[in-house]
Write a protein that holds these residues in place. Structure first.
Motif, PDB file in Angstrom:
ATOM      1  N   THR A  66     -16.817 -10.928  54.558  1.00  0.00           N
ATOM      2  CA  THR A  66     -17.577 -10.504  55.734  1.00  0.00           C
ATOM      3  C   THR A  66     -16.911  -9.348  56.473  1.00  0.00           C
ATOM      4  O   THR A  66     -17.491  -8.780  57.391  1.00  0.00           O
ATOM      5  CB  THR A  66     -17.759 -11.678  56.714  1.00  0.00           C
ATOM      6  N   THR A  67     -15.683  -8.984  56.069  1.00  0.00           N
ATOM      7  CA  THR A  67     -14.995  -7.865  56.707  1.00  0.00           C
ATOM      8  C   THR A  67     -15.311  -6.532  56.027  1.00  0.00           C
ATOM      9  O   THR A  67     -14.880  -5.479  56.501  1.00  0.00           O
ATOM     10  CB  THR A  67     -13.471  -8.078  56.674  1.00  0.00           C
ATOM     11  N   ALA A  68     -16.065  -6.568  54.918  1.00  0.00           N
ATOM     12  CA  ALA A  68     -16.322  -5.343  54.159  1.00  0.00           C
ATOM     13  C   ALA A  68     -17.144  -4.345  54.956  1.00  0.00           C
ATOM     14  O   ALA A  68     -16.976  -3.134  54.810  1.00  0.00           O
ATOM     15  CB  ALA A  68     -17.033  -5.680  52.857  1.00  0.00           C
TER      16      ALA A  68
ATOM     17  N   LYS B  90     -23.075 -11.548  64.973  1.00  0.00           N
ATOM     18  CA  LYS B  90     -22.363 -12.387  65.931  1.00  0.00           C
ATOM     19  C   LYS B  90     -22.827 -13.841  65.937  1.00  0.00           C
ATOM     20  O   LYS B  90     -22.076 -14.721  66.357  1.00  0.00           O
ATOM     21  CB  LYS B  90     -22.506 -11.807  67.332  1.00  0.00           C
ATOM     22  N   LEU B  91     -24.048 -14.100  65.464  1.00  0.00           N
ATOM     23  CA  LEU B  91     -24.572 -15.459  65.540  1.00  0.00           C
ATOM     24  C   LEU B  91     -24.944 -16.019  64.173  1.00  0.00           C
ATOM     25  O   LEU B  91     -24.400 -17.041  63.744  1.00  0.00           O
ATOM     26  CB  LEU B  91     -25.794 -15.495  66.461  1.00  0.00           C
ATOM     27  N   LEU B  92     -25.841 -15.353  63.476  1.00  0.00           N
ATOM     28  CA  LEU B  92     -26.378 -15.925  62.242  1.00  0.00           C
ATOM     29  C   LEU B  92     -25.371 -15.931  61.102  1.00  0.00           C
ATOM     30  O   LEU B  92     -25.223 -16.934  60.400  1.00  0.00           O
ATOM     31  CB  LEU B  92     -27.642 -15.162  61.840  1.00  0.00           C
ATOM     32  N   GLN B  93     -24.671 -14.822  60.910  1.00  0.00           N
ATOM     33  CA  GLN B  93     -23.696 -14.776  59.822  1.00  0.00           C
ATOM     34  C   GLN B  93     -22.574 -15.795  59.998  1.00  0.00           C
ATOM     35  O   GLN B  93     -22.232 -16.517  59.057  1.00  0.00           O
ATOM     36  CB  GLN B  93     -23.122 -13.365  59.666  1.00  0.00           C
ATOM     37  N   PRO B  94     -21.953 -15.915  61.182  1.00  0.00           N
ATOM     38  CA  PRO B  94     -20.935 -16.950  61.354  1.00  0.00           C
ATOM     39  C   PRO B  94     -21.482 -18.361  61.148  1.00  0.00           C
ATOM     40  O   PRO B  94     -20.782 -19.234  60.619  1.00  0.00           O
ATOM     41  CB  PRO B  94     -20.466 -16.739  62.799  1.00  0.00           C
ATOM     42  N   LEU B  95     -22.742 -18.606  61.566  1.00  0.00           N
ATOM     43  CA  LEU B  95     -23.349 -19.917  61.371  1.00  0.00           C
ATOM     44  C   LEU B  95     -23.409 -20.267  59.892  1.00  0.00           C
ATOM     45  O   LEU B  95     -23.087 -21.394  59.489  1.00  0.00           O
ATOM     46  CB  LEU B  95     -24.754 -19.940  61.971  1.00  0.00           C
TER      47      LEU B  95
END
Length: 243
Positions: free
Chosen positions: A112-114, A124-129
């Protein structure tokens, strides 16, 4: 070319198998449920095998020119090992039988840092979920798989799609090493991108991001569907199963 497709009875695997047959390849479709496989065609063999069973995997790999893997499982809070253990057996079998070319599916969510794959809500919300809660154990095992593949010494390519969805046909998708700023990938495009690796050495021993831009699903509906899905995909392996 003689190719073995692992995870062939999953949603991407079925599309990949059909495209490979259309391209004139001789295909061995590998599935735990061969009686449920919906495709029948000249040049196709459907084999029942469990990727956790090395003897099963070895018998399929022997005589192949290349191996394509679309192995997958649904999200779970249980430990997941199908990617690392199943692909580990594939790697071992390929080494034993002198098969060099491996193309396997991972995910852009393994790194996810790419770079960014969406706007503020997504990042900020969906990807971390998805990556840190719903799919935490899944992506952890995908990373173990990627490490094993990279260390295998084979002529490998790891495909990293994002937000898989359905299209009627292949689109003008894009590929790039490691990262591409795209939120979604059509399964038809992913399958086509995998087949393209069999006739090109451009992405040998590279991670390849693949994304669809001409068509897009509704992001919220797509993620809610993934999050609420309780049923395993047609060719998924029970989570938490140990070798």
């Amino acid at each position: 070319m003689k190719i073995a497709v692992f995870g062939a009875n999953g949603p991407t695997g079925r599309i990949l198998t059909a495209q490979a047959l259309d391209a004139g390849h001789v295909v061995t479709a590998v599935t735990r449920r061969p009686h449920e496989f919906p495709i029948s065609a000249p040049g196709l063999s459907v084999v029942g095998a469990d990727v956790y069973n090395f003897e099963d995997v070895s018998a399929v790999v022997e005589g192949s020119d290349a191996v394509l893997s679309t192995l997958g499982v649904p999200y779970s809070r249980q430990p997941i090992t199908v990617y690392s253990v199943g692909t580990g057996n594939i790697i071992r079998a390929m080494g034993n039988h002198g098969v060099r070319r491996l193309v396997c599916v991972s995910s852009s969510a393994t790194d996810t840092t790419a770079g960014p794959h969406g706007g503020f809500l997504f990042e900020k919300l969906l990807q971390p979920l998805v990556t840190k809660l719903l799919g935490k154990t899944l992506y952890e095992d995908m990373r173990r798989m990627e490490s094993a593949v990279a260390a295998s010494g084979l002529d490998w390519t790891i495909m990293r799609p994002s937000g898989l969805f359905e299209t009627d046909s292949v689109t003008e998708y894009k590929m790039a090493v490691d990262y591409i700023n795209g939120t979604f990938t059509s399964r038809a495009d992913l399958a086509d991108s995998m087949l393209r690796q069999l006739t090109s050495d451009e992405f040998v021993r590279k991670n390849v991001a693949v994304a669809t831009f001409s068509q897009k699903p509704n992001l919220i509906q797509l993620l809610l569907r993934e999050a609420s899905s309780k049923k395993a995909a047609p060719d998924s392996v029970p989570v938490g199963k140990l070798s």
